[in-house]
Enzyme design. Structure first.
Site, mmCIF file in Angstrom:
data_model
loop_
_atom_site.group_PDB
_atom_site.id
_atom_site.type_symbol
_atom_site.label_atom_id
_atom_site.label_comp_id
_atom_site.label_asym_id
_atom_site.label_seq_id
_atom_site.Cartn_x
_atom_site.Cartn_y
_atom_site.Cartn_z
ATOM 1 N N VAL A 92 0.875 -1.172 0.000
ATOM 2 C CA VAL A 92 0.000 0.000 0.000
ATOM 3 C C VAL A 92 0.911 1.220 0.000
ATOM 4 O O VAL A 92 1.825 1.326 0.824
ATOM 5 C CB VAL A 92 -0.920 0.005 1.240
ATOM 6 C CG1 VAL A 92 -1.788 1.255 1.258
ATOM 7 C CG2 VAL A 92 -1.778 -1.261 1.292
ATOM 8 N N LYS A 99 -5.840 3.372 6.094
ATOM 9 C CA LYS A 99 -7.200 3.541 5.576
ATOM 10 C C LYS A 99 -7.938 2.218 5.418
ATOM 11 O O LYS A 99 -9.033 2.186 4.874
ATOM 12 C CB LYS A 99 -7.162 4.263 4.218
ATOM 13 C CG LYS A 99 -6.599 5.665 4.287
ATOM 14 C CD LYS A 99 -6.623 6.323 2.924
ATOM 15 C CE LYS A 99 -6.108 7.762 3.000
ATOM 16 N NZ LYS A 99 -6.211 8.428 1.685
ATOM 17 N N GLY A 102 -4.873 -2.392 3.211
ATOM 18 C CA GLY A 102 -4.159 -3.656 3.393
ATOM 19 C C GLY A 102 -5.061 -4.724 3.986
ATOM 20 O O GLY A 102 -5.061 -5.880 3.535
ATOM 21 N N ASN A 129 10.374 -6.186 10.140
ATOM 22 C CA ASN A 129 9.181 -5.397 9.827
ATOM 23 C C ASN A 129 8.106 -5.611 10.900
ATOM 24 O O ASN A 129 7.055 -6.206 10.649
ATOM 25 C CB ASN A 129 8.670 -5.762 8.433
ATOM 26 C CG ASN A 129 7.654 -4.771 7.928
ATOM 27 O OD1 ASN A 129 7.164 -3.918 8.659
ATOM 28 N ND2 ASN A 129 7.326 -4.877 6.646
ATOM 29 N N TYR A 136 -0.333 -8.395 10.825
ATOM 30 C CA TYR A 136 -0.736 -9.744 10.415
ATOM 31 C C TYR A 136 -1.238 -10.560 11.597
ATOM 32 O O TYR A 136 -2.259 -11.244 11.501
ATOM 33 C CB TYR A 136 0.421 -10.470 9.739
ATOM 34 C CG TYR A 136 0.909 -9.820 8.465
ATOM 35 C CD1 TYR A 136 0.039 -9.156 7.602
ATOM 36 C CD2 TYR A 136 2.245 -9.875 8.103
ATOM 37 C CE1 TYR A 136 0.485 -8.569 6.435
ATOM 38 C CE2 TYR A 136 2.704 -9.295 6.934
ATOM 39 C CZ TYR A 136 1.823 -8.646 6.107
ATOM 40 O OH TYR A 136 2.268 -8.070 4.947
#
Length: 168
Positions: A92, A99, A102, A129, A136
């Site tokens: 993204v 927003k 993802g 990350n 996730y």
């Protein structure tokens, strides 16, 4: 709650914009030195005679440009004896993050996996990350720390392939 962004399958006309987003992902992951994709080979990979992957895209609010993409392909689990969906890239654009784009892409891919009777939906994430890892996990994904990616590419692939050609 904001409306879900319109997600659609990529078309050949989207190739330049997808490639630009892919370059953004390479920059974010500090992997531009490995980036070799071109419009021509991306077109072949997505729309050639035997497509290797599929891609979803999200346009900006005005419909004049792409702000996100998810590129995936089918893999296979021998243990489940079922195909799976392997997400190669989800990106993204930085000014569009936060927003729900993802999340919407991941939910759509999970729905595709279910629609097709797949047994798994999986992908990798770089160990540094943490924002992505947290995102996730917050969506219900399980990070598998005991698994490691094994890769053969470039000269090593050429050398291995030449040795393998003698064993066929």
């Amino acid at each position: 709650m904001p409306a879900s962004p319109p997600i659609r399958p990529a078309t050949p006309a989207d190739i330049p914009a997808i490639l630009a987003l892919m370059q953004g992902l390479a920059e974010y992951e500090k992997l531009t030195h490995l980036f070799a994709a071109t419009e021509a080979n991306l077109h072949t990979s997505l729309f050639g005679e035997q497509p290797a992957a599929q891609c979803l895209v999200v346009e900006n609010e005005t419909g004049t440009g792409l702000v996100a993409y998810a590129l995936w392909f089918q893999n296979y689990s021998t243990f489940l004896a079922k195909p799976g969906l392997y997400l190669e890239d989800l990106y993204v654009h930085p000014d569009q993050r936060g927003k729900g784009i993802g999340k919407a892409l991941l939910l759509r891919l999970a729905a595709i996996a279910l629609e097709r009777g797949y047994g798994r939906f999986e992908w990798t994430v770089l160990d540094w990350n943490q924002p992505a890892i947290d995102f996730y996990e917050g969506m219900g994904a399980q990070i598998l720390p005991e698994w490691r990616i094994v890769r053969v590419a470039g000269d090593a692939l050429v050398n291995m392939g030449k040795k393998g050609a003698n064993h066929g």
